[in-house]
Design a protein around this motif. Structure first.
Motif, PDB file in Angstrom:
ATOM      1  N   TRP A 224       6.679   2.263   3.600  1.00  0.00           N
ATOM      2  CA  TRP A 224       6.420   0.842   3.414  1.00  0.00           C
ATOM      3  C   TRP A 224       6.330   0.068   4.716  1.00  0.00           C
ATOM      4  O   TRP A 224       5.599  -0.920   4.813  1.00  0.00           O
ATOM      5  N   LYS A 225       7.021   0.506   5.756  1.00  0.00           N
ATOM      6  CA  LYS A 225       6.978  -0.233   7.015  1.00  0.00           C
ATOM      7  C   LYS A 225       5.644  -0.080   7.730  1.00  0.00           C
ATOM      8  O   LYS A 225       5.170  -1.022   8.377  1.00  0.00           O
ATOM      9  N   SER A 226       5.055   1.096   7.640  1.00  0.00           N
ATOM     10  CA  SER A 226       3.780   1.324   8.339  1.00  0.00           C
ATOM     11  C   SER A 226       2.947   2.352   7.591  1.00  0.00           C
ATOM     12  O   SER A 226       2.731   3.464   8.075  1.00  0.00           O
ATOM     13  N   PRO A 227       2.464   2.000   6.397  1.00  0.00           N
ATOM     14  CA  PRO A 227       1.563   2.918   5.695  1.00  0.00           C
ATOM     15  C   PRO A 227       0.292   3.099   6.508  1.00  0.00           C
ATOM     16  O   PRO A 227      -0.127   2.197   7.244  1.00  0.00           O
ATOM     17  N   ASP A 228      -0.343   4.269   6.393  1.00  0.00           N
ATOM     18  CA  ASP A 228      -1.533   4.513   7.218  1.00  0.00           C
ATOM     19  C   ASP A 228      -2.833   4.140   6.526  1.00  0.00           C
ATOM     20  O   ASP A 228      -3.917   4.453   7.025  1.00  0.00           O
ATOM     21  N   SER A 229      -2.744   3.465   5.380  1.00  0.00           N
ATOM     22  CA  SER A 229      -3.938   2.980   4.686  1.00  0.00           C
ATOM     23  C   SER A 229      -3.594   1.679   3.983  1.00  0.00           C
ATOM     24  O   SER A 229      -2.418   1.422   3.678  1.00  0.00           O
ATOM     25  N   PHE A 281       1.353  -4.614  16.124  1.00  0.00           N
ATOM     26  CA  PHE A 281       1.070  -4.618  14.691  1.00  0.00           C
ATOM     27  C   PHE A 281       2.357  -4.885  13.919  1.00  0.00           C
ATOM     28  O   PHE A 281       3.425  -4.354  14.249  1.00  0.00           O
ATOM     29  N   ALA A 282       2.243  -5.695  12.878  1.00  0.00           N
ATOM     30  CA  ALA A 282       3.346  -5.929  11.955  1.00  0.00           C
ATOM     31  C   ALA A 282       3.090  -5.151  10.666  1.00  0.00           C
ATOM     32  O   ALA A 282       1.995  -4.629  10.438  1.00  0.00           O
ATOM     33  N   THR A 283       4.081  -5.094   9.806  1.00  0.00           N
ATOM     34  CA  THR A 283       3.952  -4.341   8.553  1.00  0.00           C
ATOM     35  C   THR A 283       2.756  -4.812   7.743  1.00  0.00           C
ATOM     36  O   THR A 283       2.021  -4.003   7.159  1.00  0.00           O
ATOM     37  N   LYS A 284       2.523  -6.120   7.699  1.00  0.00           N
ATOM     38  CA  LYS A 284       1.408  -6.628   6.888  1.00  0.00           C
ATOM     39  C   LYS A 284       0.064  -6.110   7.385  1.00  0.00           C
ATOM     40  O   LYS A 284      -0.878  -5.951   6.601  1.00  0.00           O
ATOM     41  N   ASP A 285      -0.049  -5.837   8.678  1.00  0.00           N
ATOM     42  CA  ASP A 285      -1.321  -5.356   9.213  1.00  0.00           C
ATOM     43  C   ASP A 285      -1.670  -3.989   8.642  1.00  0.00           C
ATOM     44  O   ASP A 285      -2.839  -3.698   8.384  1.00  0.00           O
ATOM     45  N   TYR A 286      -0.678  -3.134   8.469  1.00  0.00           N
ATOM     46  CA  TYR A 286      -0.946  -1.818   7.899  1.00  0.00           C
ATOM     47  C   TYR A 286      -1.312  -1.902   6.423  1.00  0.00           C
ATOM     48  O   TYR A 286      -2.137  -1.138   5.934  1.00  0.00           O
ATOM     49  N   TRP A 287      -0.695  -2.823   5.709  1.00  0.00           N
ATOM     50  CA  TRP A 287      -0.976  -2.971   4.284  1.00  0.00           C
ATOM     51  C   TRP A 287      -2.321  -3.643   4.021  1.00  0.00           C
ATOM     52  O   TRP A 287      -2.945  -3.407   2.978  1.00  0.00           O
ATOM     53  N   LEU A 288      -2.774  -4.489   4.935  1.00  0.00           N
ATOM     54  CA  LEU A 288      -3.979  -5.279   4.682  1.00  0.00           C
ATOM     55  C   LEU A 288      -5.212  -4.772   5.418  1.00  0.00           C
ATOM     56  O   LEU A 288      -6.334  -5.032   4.980  1.00  0.00           O
ATOM     57  N   ASP A 289      -5.046  -4.072   6.538  1.00  0.00           N
ATOM     58  CA  ASP A 289      -6.177  -3.803   7.428  1.00  0.00           C
ATOM     59  C   ASP A 289      -6.519  -2.314   7.506  1.00  0.00           C
ATOM     60  O   ASP A 289      -5.740  -1.452   7.101  1.00  0.00           O
ATOM     61  N   ASN A 290      -7.663  -2.053   8.064  1.00  0.00           N
ATOM     62  CA  ASN A 290      -8.082  -0.708   8.434  1.00  0.00           C
ATOM     63  C   ASN A 290      -9.002  -0.830   9.646  1.00  0.00           C
ATOM     64  O   ASN A 290      -9.343  -1.932  10.071  1.00  0.00           O
ATOM     65  N   MET A 291      -9.391   0.289  10.218  1.00  0.00           N
ATOM     66  CA  MET A 291     -10.226   0.270  11.418  1.00  0.00           C
ATOM     67  C   MET A 291     -11.360   1.281  11.250  1.00  0.00           C
ATOM     68  O   MET A 291     -11.116   2.478  11.094  1.00  0.00           O
ATOM     69  N   THR A 292     -12.599   0.810  11.263  1.00  0.00           N
ATOM     70  CA  THR A 292     -13.736   1.700  11.103  1.00  0.00           C
ATOM     71  C   THR A 292     -14.019   2.446  12.416  1.00  0.00           C
ATOM     72  O   THR A 292     -13.343   2.251  13.418  1.00  0.00           O
ATOM     73  N   ALA A 293     -15.062   3.275  12.393  1.00  0.00           N
ATOM     74  CA  ALA A 293     -15.271   4.253  13.468  1.00  0.00           C
ATOM     75  C   ALA A 293     -15.819   3.669  14.758  1.00  0.00           C
ATOM     76  O   ALA A 293     -15.716   4.309  15.806  1.00  0.00           O
TER      77      ALA A 293
END
Length: 738
Positions: A224-229, A281-293
């Motif tokens: 929950w602190k830093s999901p990868d998706s 990065f904060a926890t919300k960034d991992y839950w809300l964001d992603n990074m394309t190629a």
């Protein structure tokens, strides 16, 4: 913890016996092919064989015999499959390895001393729902690297380095080595510890509750602190297999719907974990964001500008036609700290693979490849290419992307300008963007544009695919003679790839019905999609005036000119009649006017016809945009390539292209047998290298403008087809790490 195990030295049967003996096989005499216009020269000497180190914990139990064959062969579960993404050179390889003392024909110029890297899918184990369900994008990320000018390649290199000064023209400059390693994501490690797959793939994103629920538990209570998706990805995993980018002394491995993984910039490619960009990065960034190629590095500021997108709306109370999704634009400074995050509200959940920058602006592409959650819940394909909608270009000031971390500021739409091209088209890849020097209100956007895409089998909208597996309105069916009938089927899709395992048992059916109450359309129903009537009257693919004309997923070099102040298109023009994709420019020109670019050219007769077809590329184009001419370098027969990378020379305008090529004719050989037929020793000896890295020079010489081959690194193992690449110059490599 990964361990290394020396397993012996291979026979070197792919190597030419012209190796010099001056440095134990470190170099070869330059051999000029027809591309170089010179004669072949050889040296009579005994050559050393490449050294191979395999990593024990990634090998199959039967990885024995000839080590090059073992390192090239697919795992047994994949070799038995007839699923196209597991056949030929799409098939995965087994295990990680390092191979030193590679043969080099020609030279390795001083400017390309460094490391070439290529990311791509390589499933480490059989998919959870079987090999037949595998999609090319599902494979675990594997980075392949080639060290050019490798002073550490041979066993005696360190001792010689103490006594022999190195220079670009010395033998050590022509040394090379190769290695491959997995991006060890959180869920890669979980699967490795259990010895089995835990996640479904892109052909099964319809909820499979026996899979989704335990994976949701893991994400919420363990990661929950830093999901990868982001929040909308649960049942499938972040494979980190799409892009690779070097920034601030580390490597970033990226995935379309996940956070970037950070890897050590070293031979071992040690995975350091989900990147937090120096704890910015904060926890919300991992839950809300992603990074394309395709994050872009600004050569002027050293900043990395990236983009990500969400496909699920969080506007639960809004009417369906007012729901929005988010695109996030972020900036990471040259030291590796994120300095800004900007949220752009989108009126449709479109797939956006690339982002562009100018020296003052960010450029977004909003194409009509649109996601539909309700269709997914009823077993349908996740995307549709909507031919009655068009490509939009979004432009915002680079300064606007530097706002503070206050959410209200970040979601201010005031500086974003959207301009509709009026063209139902798609562009996976941006060539380059720049502010027009003659008019500061105009932005030039060069892309590789196609008339449409089926997202490698994940999109509806293609009735005329050769296998009859394209989109049709719900309630229609294609019979054995290719005639459309009104027989009921799921979401208008014929075949098994969209339906997956939905309703596979009573439990699945019960949960699907319950979930349906939370969505606009009942997830358990098979009612006609109300948008089908609109689609039935939509224009045919490529029927508009500015169409490319080669069908879906075949692109051509294209230029859009956009007036930001007037919010209008200035012009739309094709730059080259020959179709091509996978573009690059000199990295020093990113965001500035460019006069040359490079693309990979399609192989004849490989344009997609069936739903899962992937085109092949067998040539490299140099485009002189000031004259409109292009120059083509054709690969050897039965060779294919993908992404190309341009490396500028240190002290002049030109540079070199690095092109990874694959032998598509050579069958995988193991234990001396090909397709059940024993192969003689002489046939083994005469085999071509399964993989080669070409070094092509572009001298920018008006008298001799063509690309020319100056070097070739021969890799004695198969490198499967993959996605995107990166080059890291020797000066940027951490000392003692490579």
């Amino acid at each position: 913890m990964t361990t290394s195990l020396p397993v012996g030295v291979a026979s070197g049967r792919w190597l030419d016996p012209s190796r010099r003996s001056t440095r134990r096989g470190r170099t070869t005499e330059p051999r000029a092919s027809s591309a170089t216009g010179g004669a072949t020269t050889t040296a009579e000497a005994t050559r050393a064989r490449p050294r191979v180190v395999q990593r024990k914990d990634t090998l199959e139990d039967d990885a024995s015999g000839d080590v090059f064959s073992a390192l090239s062969a697919p795992p047994s579960w994949a070799s038995a499959s007839t699923n196209p993404p597991l056949m030929g050179n799409f098939a995965p390889v087994v295990g990680e390895c390092e191979i030193g003392d590679l043969e080099v024909e020609g030279t390795i110029p001083a400017s390309v001393r460094g490391v070439y890297l290529r990311n791509g899918p390589n499933p480490a184990r059989e998919p959870l729902l079987g090999a037949a369900r595998y999609h090319w994008f599902d494979g675990d990320g594997m980075l392949h690297w080639i060290r050019l000018g490798d002073d550490e390649s041979s066993d005696d290199a360190l001792e010689e380095k103490k006594t022999t000064p190195s220079s670009p023209s010395s033998p050590s400059a022509a040394a090379a080595s190769y290695g491959r390693a997995y991006v060890r994501t959180k869920n890669f490690e979980r699967e490795a510890s259990l010895g089995e797959s835990l996640y479904t793939g892109l052909r099964d994103i319809t909820p499979v509750w026996r899979v989704l629920l335990p994976r949701l538990f893991t994400k919420v209570f363990e990661d929950w602190k830093s999901p990868d998706s982001p929040f909308w990805v649960v049942q499938s995993k972040n494979t980190a297999n799409n892009g690779v980018k070097a920034h601030a002394g580390v490597l970033l491995a990226t995935y379309e719907s996940g956070s970037a993984y950070e890897l050590e910039l070293s031979r071992r490619l040690t995975t350091l974990g989900v990147c937090d960009f120096k704890k910015s990065f904060a926890t919300k960034d991992y839950w809300l964001d992603n990074m394309t190629a395709h994050a872009k590095t600004c050569p002027k500021t050293g900043e990395l500008v990236y983009m990500g997108y969400n496909l699920i709306s969080l506007d639960f109370d809004a009417p369906s036609d007012e729901k929005t999704t988010d695109v996030v634009v972020g900036v990471v400074d040259k030291h590796g700290t994120r300095t800004s995050r900007r949220v752009i509200k989108m009126s449709r959940p479109s797939m956006q693979h690339d982002v562009g920058i100018t020296r003052s602006r960010v450029v977004l592409l909003d194409g009509p490849l649109v996601f539909d959650l309700n269709r997914v819940l009823t077993g349908g394909l996740p995307f549709a290419f909507e031919t009655d909608q068009s490509m939009r270009i979004g432009i915002l000031p680079r300064a606007a992307a530097r706002v503070g971390e206050n959410d209200d500021e970040n979601e201010d739409e005031g500086d974003v300008v959207w301009v509709d091209t009026g063209e139902p088209c798609f562009a996976y890849h941006i060539v380059n963007c720049y502010d027009d020097p003659a008019d500061p209100d105009v932005v030039v956007v060069d892309v590789c544009k196609s008339d449409g895409t089926n997202a490698l089998g994940m999109a509806r909208g293609f009735d005329d695919d050769a296998d009859g597996q394209g989109w049709m309105p719900a309630g229609s069916f294609v019979d054995g003679n290719g005639n459309k009938t009104k027989t009921k089927n799921k979401n208008g899709y014929v075949g098994d790839d969209a339906t997956g395992v939905v309703d596979e048992n009573a439990f699945e059916a019960l949960v699907n019905k319950a979930v349906g109450f939370f969505f606009e359309n009942d997830a358990s129903s098979k009612e006609r999609d109300p948008r089908d009537a609109r689609r039935e009257n939509a224009p045919e693919l490529g029927s508009h005036a500015n169409a490319v004309g080669h069908g879906r997923d075949v692109a051509a070099l294209w230029r859009w000119r956009v007036d930001v102040r007037k919010q209008t298109m200035v012009s739309s023009e094709r730059l080259c009649e020959t179709p091509s994709d996978f573009p690059c420019v000199n990295p020093r020109d990113v965001g500035a006017p460019h006069f040359f670019c490079y693309t990979a050219g399609y192989a004849a007769s490989t344009f997609p016809k069936r739903r899962m077809d992937v085109p092949s590329f067998d040539k490299v184009h140099k485009h002189d945009l000031s004259t409109g001419k292009h120059y083509t370098y054709c690969l050897d027969e039965n060779r294919a390539c993908g992404d190309v990378a341009f490396v500028p020379d240190d002290d002049k305008e030109g540079g070199h292209l690095l092109v990874l090529t694959h032998d598509v004719a050579q069958q995988t050989m193991r234990d001396g047998v090909v397709n059940g037929v024993a192969v003689s020793a002489s046939e083994k000896k005469n085999e071509r290298s399964p993989t080669e890295l070409l070094i092509l020079a572009d001298d920018r010489d008006e008298q001799n403008p063509a690309l020319r081959l100056v070097g070739k690194v021969k890799i004695p193992v198969r490198v499967p087809f993959g996605f995107h690449n990166e080059f890291v110059a020797e000066a940027e490599l951490p000392q003692g790490k490579w």
